[in-house]
Design a protein around this motif. Sequence first.
Motif, PDB file in Angstrom:
ATOM      1  N   VAL A 186       0.865  -1.180   0.000  1.00 52.29           N
ATOM      2  CA  VAL A 186       0.000   0.000   0.000  1.00 52.29           C
ATOM      3  C   VAL A 186       0.901   1.229   0.000  1.00 52.29           C
ATOM      4  CG1 VAL A 186      -1.778   1.288   1.242  1.00 52.29           C
ATOM      5  CG2 VAL A 186      -1.812  -1.215   1.261  1.00 52.29           C
ATOM      6  N   ALA A 187       0.663   2.130  -0.951  1.00 52.71           N
ATOM      7  CA  ALA A 187       1.514   3.318  -1.079  1.00 52.71           C
ATOM      8  C   ALA A 187       0.704   4.580  -0.793  1.00 52.71           C
ATOM      9  CB  ALA A 187       2.097   3.387  -2.487  1.00 52.71           C
ATOM     10  N   PHE A 188       1.277   5.476  -0.016  1.00 53.43           N
ATOM     11  CA  PHE A 188       0.658   6.790   0.247  1.00 53.43           C
ATOM     12  C   PHE A 188       1.574   7.877  -0.297  1.00 53.43           C
ATOM     13  CE2 PHE A 188      -1.064   4.095   3.669  1.00 53.43           C
ATOM     14  CZ  PHE A 188      -2.429   4.313   3.492  1.00 53.43           C
ATOM     15  N   PHE A 189       0.965   8.843  -0.975  1.00 51.00           N
ATOM     16  CA  PHE A 189       1.772   9.926  -1.546  1.00 51.00           C
ATOM     17  C   PHE A 189       0.902  11.128  -1.862  1.00 51.00           C
ATOM     18  CE2 PHE A 189       1.141   6.358  -4.589  1.00 51.00           C
ATOM     19  CZ  PHE A 189       0.203   6.922  -5.437  1.00 51.00           C
ATOM     20  N   PRO A 190       1.525  12.288  -2.085  1.00 48.08           N
ATOM     21  CA  PRO A 190       0.744  13.480  -2.461  1.00 48.08           C
ATOM     22  C   PRO A 190       0.286  13.366  -3.921  1.00 48.08           C
ATOM     23  CG  PRO A 190       3.078  14.050  -2.170  1.00 48.08           C
ATOM     24  CD  PRO A 190       2.958  12.589  -1.925  1.00 48.08           C
TER      25      PRO A 190
END
Lengths: 148, 81
Positions: free
Chosen positions: B72-76
């Motif tokens: 799972v990737a979180f980014f702007p």
Amino acid sequence: MKILVQTAPFDVGHETNAFTDTHKNVGAVVTFTGIVRDDDCGSLDAMEIEHYPAMTHKAITQHAQSAQDRWNLADVMVIHRYGKLVPGDVIMMVATAARHRTDAFQAAEFLMDYLKSRAPFWKKEWIDGHPRWVEAKQLDEDALARWD
Amino acid sequence: MQLVYFAWVRERIGTGSEPYDGPAQTVAELVAELRAREPRYDLVFSDLTSLRVAVDQELVDFDAPLSNAQEVAFFPPMTGG
């Protein structure tokens, strides 16, 4: 379809000619080149581009495929750099080849709109020695919405 | 499952990736769990409109399920091109 994600600089002219040469029966090749721009008249030292290696190639390929589904294209090429670049450096290029110019123009624009806000790249500007993440623009989202 | 972070999300959390082995069934549950962990997570996830999430390298909504997800990737919001 040629998708390259790399740190190395590339020669837009050479890439365009090679792309054009492989398609003898197309009537149109459209290319777009993105260049590091210094908006603050000489204060931009560098532009650092981060990406999500496991996702980048896959995401660009998906967008290139939707362009091919949508327009009558002979081929698509995307080259996008990451790492530290300076003003004037080429960041990326898109090329589309088609029998007719309308397909090539529209597909190139569509791809650019997608790459701007859906390919996993993030730009960080270094201005007078200070880092700043470039914020996504509503304008880019609006540009994308017109293809829905 | 691996959690990965990019751009200012990575900088503010202080790492590019970390393993996760918790009970979250959806991205939203995962976010709630992370926010409860430490203030640095709470701060990063305080405004989800300024974040994007990808499950196994596909962009999804925050209510997406995590069934068998590997990463799972979180980014702007992205700024390519």
